[in-house]
Scaffold this motif. Structure first.
Motif, PDB file in Angstrom:
ATOM      1  N   ASP A 298      41.857  27.004  69.543  1.00  0.00           N
ATOM      2  CA  ASP A 298      43.304  26.786  69.413  1.00  0.00           C
ATOM      3  C   ASP A 298      43.973  28.125  69.636  1.00  0.00           C
ATOM      4  N   SER A 325      37.154  22.658  74.590  1.00  0.00           N
ATOM      5  CA  SER A 325      38.571  22.292  74.550  1.00  0.00           C
ATOM      6  C   SER A 325      39.399  23.518  74.182  1.00  0.00           C
ATOM      7  N   ARG A 327      43.342  24.120  72.833  1.00  0.00           N
ATOM      8  CA  ARG A 327      44.622  23.529  72.435  1.00  0.00           C
ATOM      9  C   ARG A 327      45.673  24.629  72.456  1.00  0.00           C
ATOM     10  N   THR A 329      49.028  26.083  71.407  1.00  0.00           N
ATOM     11  CA  THR A 329      50.008  25.846  70.338  1.00  0.00           C
ATOM     12  C   THR A 329      51.216  26.779  70.431  1.00  0.00           C
ATOM     13  N   THR A 354      46.287  19.818  74.992  1.00  0.00           N
ATOM     14  CA  THR A 354      44.878  20.240  75.024  1.00  0.00           C
ATOM     15  C   THR A 354      44.262  20.029  76.405  1.00  0.00           C
TER      16      THR A 354
END
Ligand code: UD1
Length: 433
Positions: A298, A325, A327, A329, A354
């Motif tokens: 993230d 993955s 993501r 933000t 994502t």
């Protein structure tokens, strides 16, 4: 229109010297214009965004002298309050002129900025902040007009909550409140090293900024600021990009001349993905001796995983075993690079905020574009890892943020060359890896 040609498939090995941080240089060069005096800045990178800011400030009356990485800023003649639209639209950081002009002249009329296309990037937080400091703020004809009341003696001290820990807003309000009549307290302030660097420089100029590096910064306005001498911190995003070039190619890269503590989040993730990392007093070395494994990331404000390293990391993970993955933000949309890497055979799927990356055996070279600074870094990394030749266009986006990219990568063993529109690739870059 120049192009970069890369013949991929060679592990990058060696040492690369990191340049000064672009994202520190921009606000610090702007801050130097708060003094009716001369400042000397060292470790300033020769990248296009710095040249653009210099052109904007020169047009307002500042003068610069360049000697290698040393920049002398003479702001004595700065007497205009409307920066040039054509220059400002190229770069979001042009909006730092707003904080500087407000603090120095009490008013500013600054074009709403352009910059990388990484989602909607308004300047509403900056404008709310200027209004909270006592300025009258309006948007007219594509410009933000802001002015402190005539007899106000600058920013009034106020508490201000910085939405989304915005880096630019934190810095612009530090600039605007540095001269003034009260104590401004920024809560939820950005903690990025570039914010700290700017605060350190402002304090050398005579400002009273406390708490930078925490989420609460206080700025006690002072009547005047003077010139100062300062060395800009090394560029953690540039360094991270070269380290990821090493990871993506199964190589061994030492980035030197940097501050290792800025790399905790990146090193944590590449270690989890299977790379070996060594932290030295003045550098970081990353070596990949086996296959890369998938990881989940993230992005987050500092000290979290830097959004600007999201595209380069995604490129490195295209060949990891399994499904990774990332993501996003921080920015609303930062996936421009995905279609370009797909052209090279990457398997990536964007779902809301994502991207999921299914590792493939091999990427293959293709014609691609550097769509913004870090999307450009992603295609460079993809090209270095791919088999065959990749031709990268719109290289001016890479020039905005990377000094000497071609030379630095070549020194690590990359087969890379830069050509103008007509030229044919030479043997170095067309030779099979
Ligand atoms: C700076 C960096 C950029 C980095 C970003 C986040 C420079 C020159 N650029 O950009 O490389 O990706 O920090 O680490 O230093 N926002 C608003 N309204 C505003 C201001 C920001 O909605 O008035 C949003 C932005 O669209 C973004 C988020 O807030 O989604 C964070 O932006 P911010 O931290 O301000 O980024 P910049 O300072 O523009």
């Amino acid at each position: 229109m120049e192009r970069i040609i890369i013949s991929g498939g060679r592990p990058l090995r060696g040492t690369v010297r990191v340049s000064g941080a672009k994202n520190s240089s921009l606000p610090i060069i702007a801050a130097a214009c708060l003094a009716a005096d001369v400042s000397i800045l060292d470790n300033v990178p020769h990248c296009q965004d710095v040249l653009t800011l210099r052109a904007i400030l020169e047009d307002l009356g500042a003068r610069f002298e360049v000697e290698g990485a040393r920049l002398t800023v003479d702001a004595r003649g700065l007497d205009r309050t409307i920066p040039d639209y054509d220059l400002c639209r190229r770069m979001r950081a042009s909006f730092y002129t707003a904080g500087v002009l407000l603090a120095r002249m009490g008013r500013a009329e600054v074009p709403l900025p352009g910059g990388c296309s990484i989602g909607t990037r308004p300047v509403d937080f900056h404008m709310k902040g200027f209004a909270a400091l006592g300025a009258e703020v309006a948007t007219e004809h594509g410009h933000m007009k802001a002015a402190f009341p005539r007899r106000s003696r600058g920013a009034k001290g106020v508490p201000f909550y910085v939405p989304r820990s915005s880096v630019g807003t934190t810095i612009n309000l530090m600039l605007a409140a540095s001269t003034g009549r009260g104590v401004t307290t920024l809560t939820n302030a950005a903690r990025e090293p570039e914010v700290v660097d700017t605060a350190v420089f402002l304090n050398l100029m005579g400002a009273r900024v406390r708490g930078a590096g925490t989420d609460t910064i206080t700025i006690r306005g002072v009547p005047v600021l003077h010139g100062a001498q300062y060395t800009i911190i090394p560029d953690r995003i540039e360094a991270g990009t070269y380290l990821l070039c090493g990871v993506a190619t199964g190589g061994d890269v030492l980035a030197e001349g940097l501050i290792p503590e800025h790399f905790q989040a990146l090193l944590g993730k590449v270690t989890e993905a299977g790379a070996e990392t060594v932290v030295e007093p003045d550098g970081v070395r990353v070596r990949l001796g086996r296959d890369l494994s998938a990881v989940d990331v993230d992005t987050a404000p500092y000290p979290g995983f830097a959004t600007d390293l999201h595209p380069p990391l995604a490129a490195a993970l295209t060949r990891a075993r399994g499904v990774s993955s990332i993501r996003e933000t921080v920015h609303d949309s930062r996936f421009a690079y995905v279609d370009e890497l797909r052209r090279m055979g990457a398997e990536m799927k964007v779902d809301g905020d994502t991207v999921r990356i299914s590792g493939v055996e091999q990427l293959s070279g293709a014609p691609v574009e550097a769509l913004d600074i870090r999307a450009g870094a992603a295609v460079v990394i993809g090209a270095l890892a791919a088999t065959g030749m990749t031709e990268i266009r719109t290289v001016e986006n890479l020039d905005r943020g990377y000094e000497g990219l071609t030379e630095k990568l070549r020194s690590l063993g990359a087969a890379i060359e830069r050509l103008d529109e007509e030229a044919e690739p030479a043997a170095a870059a067309t030779a099979a890896g």
